[in-house]
Design a protein around this motif. Structure first.
Motif, mmCIF file in Angstrom:
data_model
loop_
_atom_site.group_PDB
_atom_site.id
_atom_site.type_symbol
_atom_site.label_atom_id
_atom_site.label_comp_id
_atom_site.label_asym_id
_atom_site.label_seq_id
_atom_site.Cartn_x
_atom_site.Cartn_y
_atom_site.Cartn_z
ATOM 1 N N ALA A 25 0.871 -1.165 0.000
ATOM 2 C CA ALA A 25 0.000 0.000 0.000
ATOM 3 C C ALA A 25 0.911 1.219 0.000
ATOM 4 O O ALA A 25 1.598 1.480 0.970
ATOM 5 N N GLU A 26 0.943 1.943 -1.107
ATOM 6 C CA GLU A 26 1.928 3.001 -1.295
ATOM 7 C C GLU A 26 1.758 4.182 -0.343
ATOM 8 O O GLU A 26 2.664 4.954 -0.153
ATOM 9 N N ALA A 27 0.589 4.358 0.215
ATOM 10 C CA ALA A 27 0.350 5.485 1.105
ATOM 11 C C ALA A 27 -0.435 5.005 2.325
ATOM 12 O O ALA A 27 -1.184 4.038 2.244
ATOM 13 N N PRO A 28 -0.252 5.696 3.456
ATOM 14 C CA PRO A 28 -0.947 5.275 4.669
ATOM 15 C C PRO A 28 -2.464 5.415 4.538
ATOM 16 O O PRO A 28 -2.960 6.320 3.894
ATOM 17 N N GLY A 29 -3.187 4.477 5.147
ATOM 18 C CA GLY A 29 -4.637 4.539 5.152
ATOM 19 C C GLY A 29 -5.305 3.818 3.992
ATOM 20 O O GLY A 29 -6.523 3.736 3.942
ATOM 21 N N LEU A 30 -4.527 3.294 3.061
ATOM 22 C CA LEU A 30 -5.104 2.593 1.919
ATOM 23 C C LEU A 30 -5.119 1.097 2.180
ATOM 24 O O LEU A 30 -4.263 0.576 2.897
ATOM 25 N N PRO A 31 -6.076 0.401 1.580
ATOM 26 C CA PRO A 31 -6.133 -1.046 1.787
ATOM 27 C C PRO A 31 -4.929 -1.747 1.168
ATOM 28 O O PRO A 31 -4.425 -1.328 0.129
ATOM 29 N N ASP A 32 -4.486 -2.797 1.810
ATOM 30 C CA ASP A 32 -3.362 -3.583 1.335
ATOM 31 C C ASP A 32 -3.872 -4.543 0.259
ATOM 32 O O ASP A 32 -4.728 -5.388 0.553
ATOM 33 N N PRO A 33 -3.368 -4.425 -0.964
ATOM 34 C CA PRO A 33 -3.871 -5.316 -2.021
ATOM 35 C C PRO A 33 -3.593 -6.789 -1.727
ATOM 36 O O PRO A 33 -4.362 -7.659 -2.153
ATOM 37 N N LEU A 34 -2.526 -7.094 -1.000
ATOM 38 C CA LEU A 34 -2.200 -8.481 -0.715
ATOM 39 C C LEU A 34 -3.219 -9.150 0.206
ATOM 40 O O LEU A 34 -3.278 -10.370 0.292
ATOM 41 N N LYS A 35 -4.017 -8.346 0.900
ATOM 42 C CA LYS A 35 -5.039 -8.883 1.803
ATOM 43 C C LYS A 35 -6.441 -8.736 1.218
ATOM 44 O O LYS A 35 -7.427 -8.918 1.913
ATOM 45 N N SER A 36 -6.517 -8.422 -0.071
ATOM 46 C CA SER A 36 -7.807 -8.157 -0.705
ATOM 47 C C SER A 36 -8.454 -9.427 -1.252
ATOM 48 O O SER A 36 -7.798 -10.457 -1.439
ATOM 49 N N ASP A 37 -9.739 -9.328 -1.530
ATOM 50 C CA ASP A 37 -10.468 -10.430 -2.157
ATOM 51 C C ASP A 37 -9.920 -10.710 -3.553
ATOM 52 O O ASP A 37 -9.914 -11.851 -4.004
ATOM 53 N N TRP A 38 -9.477 -9.657 -4.233
ATOM 54 C CA TRP A 38 -8.921 -9.786 -5.579
ATOM 55 C C TRP A 38 -7.709 -10.714 -5.588
ATOM 56 O O TRP A 38 -7.630 -11.646 -6.387
ATOM 57 N N VAL A 39 -6.753 -10.478 -4.692
ATOM 58 C CA VAL A 39 -5.545 -11.302 -4.649
ATOM 59 C C VAL A 39 -5.888 -12.707 -4.146
ATOM 60 O O VAL A 39 -5.314 -13.690 -4.617
#
Length: 160
Positions: A25-39
Motif C-alpha cells: 500500500a503506497e500510502a498510509p490509510g489505503l487497503p493492502d492489495p495483498l489482503k484483498s479479495d482480488w488477490v
C-alpha cells in the motif's frame, strides 16, 4: 537524503539504520492489495503471488492469469478476476481521494487545486503519498498554480 544520512552515520562510526521498506500500500490509510479479495481470488485461480508484490506486479500477474484462463476456455473465471481487480482499484482510488481531500484541508491547500487534480485524472495514490511525505509540510498554504507546478508531474498531471 537517506543515503547522505547513512554515509554520515557510517563516517562518524555510528550504526547505519536502514530505511523502512516500502509496503504494497503506497500510502498510509489505503487497503493492502495483498489482503484483498482480488488477490485471494488470484491465488484461488492458480496465480503465484509473492509476499512483497507491488501493485504493478499484481496487476500484471492478474492480467496474465485472466488471459490464460480465457484462452483455456474459462471465460467466467477470467471475467470474475478482471471484475475483482477493477472493484479493488476503484475502491482504493475512492478511499485515496477521500484521504487526499482530508490532507488538503489539514495543509490549508486550496480546494480549487484539489478539484483540478481530480478533474485531470491525477493518480490519487501518488498524490496521497506526496501529501503524507516528510516534505508535505512545505506545501502548507501554497497557491493552486504553484501546487500544480510542484506536484503535477509526479502525479500524472502536467502542462499541455
Amino acid at each position: 537524503m537517506d543515503h547522505l544520512r547513512n554515509a554520515l552515520q557510517g563516517a562518524l562510526g555510528q550504526p547505519v539504520t536502514p530505511a523502512p521498506a516500502a509496503s504494497a500500500a503506497e500510502a498510509p490509510g489505503l487497503p493492502d492489495p495483498l489482503k484483498s479479495d482480488w488477490v485471494a481470488l488470484m491465488r484461488q485461480l492458480g496465480a503465484e503471488v509473492p509476499k512483497d508484490a507491488t501493485m504493478g506486479q499484481l496487476t500484471t500477474r492478474s492480467d496474465t492469469r485472466a488471459k490464460a484462463l480465457a484462452d483455456a476456455g474459462r471465460g467466467r473465471d477470467a471475467a470474475a478476476l478482471k471484475k475483482a481487480r477493477e472493484e479493488f482499484v476503484r475502491d482504493r482510488d475512492k478511499r485515496a481521494w477521500a484521504l487526499v481531500k482530508d490532507r488538503f484541508a489539514a495543509l490549508e491547500l486550496p480546494e480549487k487545486a484539489y478539484r483540478s487534480f481530480k478533474q485531470e485524472d491525477a493518480d490519487p495514490v501518488k498524490l496521497l503519498a506526496k501529501l503524507t511525505s516528510k516534505r508535505a509540510e512545505e506545501l502548507r498554504g501554497m497557491g493552486a498554480a504553484r501546487l500544480r507546478d510542484e506536484l503535477g508531474p509526479a502525479v500524472g498531471v502536467g502542462k499541455k
